[in-house]
Design an enzyme around this catalytic site. Structure first.
Site, short mmCIF file in Angstrom:
data_model
loop_
_atom_site.label_atom_id
_atom_site.label_comp_id
_atom_site.label_asym_id
_atom_site.label_seq_id
_atom_site.Cartn_x
_atom_site.Cartn_y
_atom_site.Cartn_z
N GLY A 125 0.82 -1.21 0.00
CA GLY A 125 0.00 0.00 0.00
C GLY A 125 0.85 1.25 0.00
O GLY A 125 1.05 1.89 1.05
N SER A 127 1.01 3.59 -3.30
CA SER A 127 0.42 4.61 -4.18
C SER A 127 -0.94 5.09 -3.70
O SER A 127 -1.71 4.32 -3.11
CB SER A 127 0.25 4.04 -5.59
OG SER A 127 1.46 3.54 -6.06
N GLU A 242 13.02 -4.32 -5.34
CA GLU A 242 11.90 -4.69 -6.20
C GLU A 242 12.20 -4.34 -7.66
O GLU A 242 11.87 -5.09 -8.56
CB GLU A 242 10.64 -3.95 -5.73
CG GLU A 242 9.39 -4.37 -6.47
CD GLU A 242 8.18 -3.56 -6.05
OE1 GLU A 242 7.26 -4.14 -5.49
OE2 GLU A 242 8.18 -2.33 -6.27
N GLU A 384 9.79 7.32 -17.17
CA GLU A 384 10.25 8.72 -17.13
C GLU A 384 10.89 9.03 -15.78
O GLU A 384 11.94 9.68 -15.71
CB GLU A 384 9.07 9.68 -17.36
CG GLU A 384 8.48 9.65 -18.77
CD GLU A 384 7.60 8.43 -19.00
OE1 GLU A 384 7.20 7.76 -18.03
OE2 GLU A 384 7.32 8.12 -20.18
C1 FAD Z 1 -0.44 -3.00 -12.83
C2 FAD Z 1 -0.06 -2.07 -11.71
C3 FAD Z 1 0.16 -2.59 -10.44
C4 FAD Z 1 0.46 -1.75 -9.39
N1 FAD Z 1 0.60 -2.28 -8.12
C5 FAD Z 1 0.82 -1.46 -7.08
C6 FAD Z 1 0.84 -1.98 -5.75
O1 FAD Z 1 0.67 -3.18 -5.51
N2 FAD Z 1 1.03 -1.11 -4.73
C7 FAD Z 1 1.22 0.24 -4.94
O2 FAD Z 1 1.42 0.96 -3.97
N3 FAD Z 1 1.19 0.76 -6.19
C8 FAD Z 1 0.98 -0.05 -7.26
N4 FAD Z 1 0.92 0.48 -8.53
C9 FAD Z 1 1.03 1.94 -8.71
C10 FAD Z 1 2.30 2.41 -9.40
O3 FAD Z 1 3.40 2.36 -8.52
C11 FAD Z 1 2.02 3.84 -9.94
O4 FAD Z 1 1.06 3.71 -10.96
C12 FAD Z 1 3.27 4.51 -10.46
O5 FAD Z 1 4.14 4.84 -9.42
C13 FAD Z 1 2.92 5.81 -11.27
O6 FAD Z 1 2.11 6.65 -10.51
P1 FAD Z 1 0.72 7.21 -11.10
O7 FAD Z 1 -0.06 6.08 -11.65
O8 FAD Z 1 0.09 8.04 -10.02
O9 FAD Z 1 1.11 8.15 -12.32
P2 FAD Z 1 1.64 9.65 -12.23
O10 FAD Z 1 2.68 9.75 -11.18
O11 FAD Z 1 0.47 10.56 -12.15
O12 FAD Z 1 2.34 9.83 -13.65
C14 FAD Z 1 1.60 10.09 -14.85
C15 FAD Z 1 2.59 10.30 -16.00
O13 FAD Z 1 3.44 11.42 -15.73
C16 FAD Z 1 4.82 11.04 -15.79
N5 FAD Z 1 5.58 11.75 -14.74
C17 FAD Z 1 5.22 11.89 -13.44
N6 FAD Z 1 6.16 12.59 -12.77
C18 FAD Z 1 7.13 12.90 -13.67
C19 FAD Z 1 8.36 13.61 -13.58
N7 FAD Z 1 8.78 14.14 -12.44
N8 FAD Z 1 9.12 13.70 -14.70
C20 FAD Z 1 8.71 13.16 -15.88
N9 FAD Z 1 7.54 12.50 -16.02
C21 FAD Z 1 6.76 12.35 -14.94
C22 FAD Z 1 4.84 9.54 -15.53
O14 FAD Z 1 5.95 8.93 -16.11
C23 FAD Z 1 3.53 9.09 -16.20
O15 FAD Z 1 3.74 8.91 -17.58
C24 FAD Z 1 0.61 -0.35 -9.61
C25 FAD Z 1 0.41 0.19 -10.89
C26 FAD Z 1 0.07 -0.66 -11.93
C27 FAD Z 1 -0.17 -0.05 -13.29
#
Ligand code: FAD
Length: 397
Positions: A125, A127, A242, A384
């Protein structure tokens, strides 16, 4: 190649192959039904002590390193066992590393043997909506109240939370100017009143992601790992390990085997893709990239085993390369399968939650796998963001 498996590591490979030989079908993970293949598969690993591979011996583990754990995961994939099955194994092995390293004796005694034995399944937990890449902006709060923390907020994208008994969770316990300093690492029982799991269905049609809500959920203080406000340090430790595992060696090995098999089948026009030099040049190129990644990763693991941490730059590079190769292979697999790539899913159409697929026998269907792989360059830290980490590291910022 100047890297070779030593005899102990070879023995791990053989032992895993022997277990996997009893389970030769791909499958989708479920914990709903009693017994049956998926639970038997996990139980077989737990019974022989493999889930505790990185845990100390006095807590039911084998006290081996991440190199051996990676070799084990690789051997699972070479056996053809399912990706999803391996992911539950993954959480129990890699997710509990902070407990192994930073937990108290009492916490180790309480949690490690149960995780090694698969009595408890774990989920991560971290994100939240608005706190993914920018994890330090997380807003789930844990307020002190006597012997407890009262947790309020929401986590999202929580893999397999619907089956998990426990969550290792990042919460905000302080409002320090440097946001990372106000974060703590809690272990939360998923049966706690005030914890609610809601499913998120993915574009590949399956359900393995969830949103998890906390409403006045009381978590005993003894379930905090390490010091209050130092959760960020423990989470970084977990994520570095990880990311190395996120090289996806096991997944790539499986998909490459599948690709070669599909390419060698005779199509309706009487020809085989394996005889098409242009297609096979693409396959060879991606195979060569994979071999280079595999050697690089084994070197890094070997350094880690000798006490040199992977470091943020290296583990980010490995994660980017592994996920890009995996995506390229699934693109080739969709191309190779032609119309057979899309399998028919009766469940969603007829309104029941039935994951059964009808169609040609290329395991789960290349399009579903292709769609799933879009997520690889997002989870565990997006490409990214990994590039930013590498740039900072290289420039010494
Ligand atoms: C299949 C799957 C399983 C997952 N399992 C887990 C889990 O078990 N536990 C958990 O805690 N999380 C989990 N996650 C969450 C995952 O860690 C996040 O989706 C990831 O960290 C990206 O965050 P976000 O989705 O909020 O996207 P955002 O952070 O909103 O990013 C959106 C876009 O903006 C870009 N971006 C953001 N910041 C920057 C920057 N500073 N510079 C350049 N580009 C940027 C990103 O690359 C992306 O393309 C999972 C996600 C997926 C898809």
């Amino acid at each position: 190649m100047d890297f070779a498996l030593d005899t102990d590591q070879e023995a791990i490979r053989e032992a895993i192959a022997k277990i996997c030989a009893r389970f030769d079908d791909d499958y989708w993970l479920t914990r709903d039904r009693e017994g049956g293949f998926p639970l038997d598969f996990h139980a077989a690993f737990a019974k022989d002590g493999w889930l505790g591979i990185c845990m100390p011996e006095e807590f039911g583990g084998s006290a081996l390193g991440v190199t051996e754990a990676a070799i084990m995961m690789q051997a699972i994939s070479e056996s053809g066992a399912g990706q999803s099955g391996a992911s539950a194994v993954h959480m129990n092995i890699f997710g509990l590393n902070p407990v192994v390293v930073f937990g108290t004796e009492a916490q180790k005694r309480r949690f490690l043997p149960r995780a090694a034995n698969l009595d408890d399944w774990w989920c991560q937990g971290f994100s939240e909506p608005g706190a993914g890449s920018d994890l330090a902006s997380l807003r789930t709060t844990a307020r002190r109240d006597g012997d407890c923390y009262v947790v309020d907020g929401q986590k999202t994208w929580t893999t397999l939370a619907q089956y998990a008994d426990w969550m290792f969770c990042l919460v905000r316990t302080g409002r320090e100017a440097k946001r990372q300093q106000g974060i703590s690492f809690l272990l939360i029982d998923m049966k706690t009143p005030g914890v609610e799991v809601q499913p998120i269905r993915m574009m590949d049609g399956r359900h393995y992601l969830n949103a998890v809500f906390f409403d006045n959920a009381k978590v005993p203080k003894r379930n905090r790992i390490g010091e209050e406000g130092r959760g960020w340090t423990y989470a970084k430790f977990l994520l570095e390990h990880e990311r190395v595992e996120n090289a996806n060696l096991r997944f790539i090995t499986q998909e490459l085997q599948k690709l070669r098999r599909v390419a060698s089948e005779v199509r309706s026009d009487g020809r085989r893709l394996a005889d098409d030099p242009s297609f096979m040049a693409d396959v060879s190129a991606v195979e060569a990239q994979f071999k280079a990644l595999e050697i690089g990763l084994l070197r890094t693991l070997s350094d880690m085993h000798a006490g040199a941490p992977a470091g943020p730059g290296k583990s980010s590079f490995i994660k980017i390369r592994g996920t890009e190769i995996a995506q390229r292979i699934t693109e080739l697999l969709v191309q190779a399968s032609g119309p057979d790539a899309l399998r028919y899913q009766p469940g969603p159409l007829f309104g029941h939650n039935d994951d059964a697929l009808i169609g040609p026998a290329h395991a789960l269907g290349p399009v579903a796998t292709y769609l799933f792989c879009r997520a690889m360059t997002i989870y565990g830290g997006s490409t990214e963001v990994q590039k930013n980490i590498m740039a900072k590291h290289a420039l010494g910022l």
